[in-house]
Structures are given as C-alpha cells and as structure tokens.
Design an enzyme around this catalytic site. Structure first.
Site, mmCIF file in Angstrom:
data_model
loop_
_atom_site.group_PDB
_atom_site.id
_atom_site.type_symbol
_atom_site.label_atom_id
_atom_site.label_comp_id
_atom_site.label_asym_id
_atom_site.label_seq_id
_atom_site.Cartn_x
_atom_site.Cartn_y
_atom_site.Cartn_z
ATOM 1 N N ILE A 165 49.138 44.628 44.975
ATOM 2 C CA ILE A 165 49.818 43.801 43.960
ATOM 3 C C ILE A 165 48.692 42.938 43.383
ATOM 4 O O ILE A 165 47.890 42.374 44.137
ATOM 5 C CB ILE A 165 50.956 42.950 44.581
ATOM 6 C CG1 ILE A 165 51.634 42.037 43.557
ATOM 7 C CG2 ILE A 165 50.488 42.118 45.744
ATOM 8 C CD1 ILE A 165 52.896 41.319 44.111
ATOM 9 N N SER A 166 48.607 42.863 42.057
ATOM 10 C CA SER A 166 47.494 42.156 41.422
ATOM 11 C C SER A 166 47.550 40.658 41.692
ATOM 12 O O SER A 166 48.605 40.090 41.982
ATOM 13 C CB SER A 166 47.513 42.377 39.910
ATOM 14 O OG SER A 166 47.507 43.745 39.606
ATOM 15 N N GLN A 167 46.375 40.030 41.540
ATOM 16 C CA GLN A 167 46.245 38.567 41.631
ATOM 17 C C GLN A 167 47.177 37.918 40.589
ATOM 18 O O GLN A 167 47.268 38.422 39.459
ATOM 19 C CB GLN A 167 44.785 38.252 41.308
ATOM 20 C CG GLN A 167 44.391 36.818 41.268
ATOM 21 C CD GLN A 167 42.975 36.663 40.709
ATOM 22 O OE1 GLN A 167 42.360 37.621 40.241
ATOM 23 N NE2 GLN A 167 42.466 35.459 40.761
ATOM 24 N N ARG A 196 57.536 35.909 43.958
ATOM 25 C CA ARG A 196 56.459 36.850 44.347
ATOM 26 C C ARG A 196 56.504 37.205 45.835
ATOM 27 O O ARG A 196 56.166 38.312 46.216
ATOM 28 C CB ARG A 196 55.102 36.216 43.970
ATOM 29 C CG ARG A 196 53.889 37.110 44.232
ATOM 30 C CD ARG A 196 52.632 36.491 43.623
ATOM 31 N NE ARG A 196 51.413 37.034 44.159
ATOM 32 C CZ ARG A 196 50.711 38.029 43.607
ATOM 33 N NH1 ARG A 196 51.127 38.595 42.505
ATOM 34 N NH2 ARG A 196 49.586 38.457 44.155
#
Ligand code: SAH
Length: 235
Positions: free
Chosen positions: A79-81, A53
């Site tokens: 960017i999502s959790q 990530r």
C-alpha cells in the site's frame, strides 16, 4: 456490578477509544505528512482525513497504518505511502463528476480515497486474491461508487471508457497505449514510468485535442506493473 463495569470498560477501550485514536492519528498524518509538504487540495485532504487507512492494511500492521511510508499488504505488494496517495490524487485535478480508472487496486485504499473525491471509480487488479479482498473490503466499508475487476490493467476497461482521469499505481516501463486511448479529450493520467528495479518518474499526461503532453513530476519507487501474458510465457 464490578463485572458490568469491566465489560463496559472493555467495550469503551476496544471500540470507542480506539476509533478516536485513529481519527487523531489521521489528523496528525494530514498535518505533518501532507499539509506540511505540498498537499493543498481541499477534496484530497478531506478524503485522506476520512478514509480509515488502518482497515486497509493487514491486522498485525494496524498500529503502523499512519506512518510516513508504504506497508506490505501480502502477495509481494504494498500500500503506497500516504503522501504519494495524496500527491497523485491532487495532481489529477479531479472534479466531483469525474469518472476515474485506477490500475493496481492493491488494498483498495487509493480507490477509497478517489471515491471520496469523485462520482465513480473503476479499479483493476491483476492478483486475483488481492482483487477479491479489496472488492469485499470496499463493499463492507460502503464505497458503493467503486467497481473492482480482476484482470490485466494494460488493456484498461474498454466497456466503461472514456475516463476523465486514469491513475496507475504500479511502476510501468512505458505508458500503455490502450490507457491513452481510453482517456477523454482534456483527460489526465498519472503513472510511474521507468526501468524495472530503478527509481521511476511520476509522469502526468494530458490529452488535449488528441495531442499528448507529458510532464515529469517527482522520482518514486513502485512495485512493477506486471503482464498476464508475460507470466504465461514465463511458465
Ligand atoms: N493502489 C494500491 C497500491 C498498489 S501496489 C493501494 O492503494 O493499496 C500495485 C498493485 O498493482 C499491486 O497490487 C499489483 O498486483 C498491481 N498490478 C501490477 N500490474 C498490474 C496490471 N497489469 N494490472 C492490474 N494491476 C496490476
């Protein structure tokens, strides 16, 4: 001699150790943010453990890549959790042979996670700059089973349809009909639905014998699903 030692130490510190650090950070992320909640699907957990990530966020935010929240990726997008990425992946009940369409490539992180779980991933991004960066990044990292396209995801990807699963990672006001049409019978779609600037519901949609069944899963916040045509009209 001393200088050689320092050079070796430099390489160990900048390459070797930091990689180990990131693997440990990911292990922590998987343990405390995913397993400790309700992520049980093995393939999803393995993918979240595998995908680096920190290589999908801006360089200055690398150290924050594994925290329990979303991060900015430029062009006003996020960017999502990690938990939301895992939750959406798990909810789709994917099979290894599935063909998946994602709308909202962003950084390419969700696409990379999907690429570890299924055979082929198609992803569409409306912001050209983000589409180009994600395409290049996914290629360099060796995700050969992901195809990135720049365009308005509202229309789906007719040339590659039908899909076993569709994941929309931008918040929509309603479910685009072309995406429902491009789902196989037995296919699943996950999409955040609700009014702009408010909390939306993550909706799971199933297409069965041409019947549509929807279920609200959890409340979420997502950047809005935008439309190319609307942008032209506004200007
Ligand atoms: N999945 C991404 C995060 C998505 S953020 C990741 O893993 O990083 C939502 C993205 O959806 C943004 O990049 C936004 O530009 C894009 N988007 C919004 N509307 C879209 C549309 N109509 N078609 C394609 N992409 C869209």
């Amino acid at each position: 001699m001393g200088r050689i030692f320092i050079v070796i130490l430099y390489f160990v510190c900048t390459t070797g150790f930091s990689q180990v650090d990131y693997i440990e950070k990911r292990e922590q992320m998987v343990k405390t943010q995913l397993k400790a909640r309700d992520i049980k699907d093995k393939a999803t957990l393995n993918a979240m453990q595998d995908v680096p990530r920190h290589l999908f966020v801006p360089k200055n935010l690398k150290s924050q890549a594994y925290r329990d929240g979303p991060l900015p990726i430029g062009d006003g997008q996020t960017i999502s959790q990690p938990y939301i990425v895992a939750f959406m992946t798990q909810a789709l009940r994917l099979n290894p042979s599935d063909k998946v369409l994602e709308i909202g490539t962003g950084s390419g992180y969700q696409a990379a996670v999907l690429a570890k779980v299924v055979d082929s991933v198609y992803t569409i991004e409306i912001v050209k700059n983000l589409a180009l960066i994600a395409k290049d990044r996914l290629q360099k990292l060796g995700y050969t089973n992901v195809k990135v396209k720049w365009g308005d995801g509202y229309h789906g990807w007719p040339a590659e349809a039908p899909f076993d699963a569709i994941i929309v990672t931008a918040g929509a006001e309603s479910i685009p009909q072309p995406l429902i049409d491009q789902l196989k019978n037995g296919g699943r779609m996950i999409i955040p639905v609700g009014r702009n600037n408010s909390v939306r519901q993550l909706v799971l949609l199933k297409k069965e014998e041409n019947k549509i069944i929807t279920k609200d899963l959890i409340p979420v916040r997502f950047v809005p699903f935008t439309r190319e045509t609307k942008k032209h009209r506004d200007h």
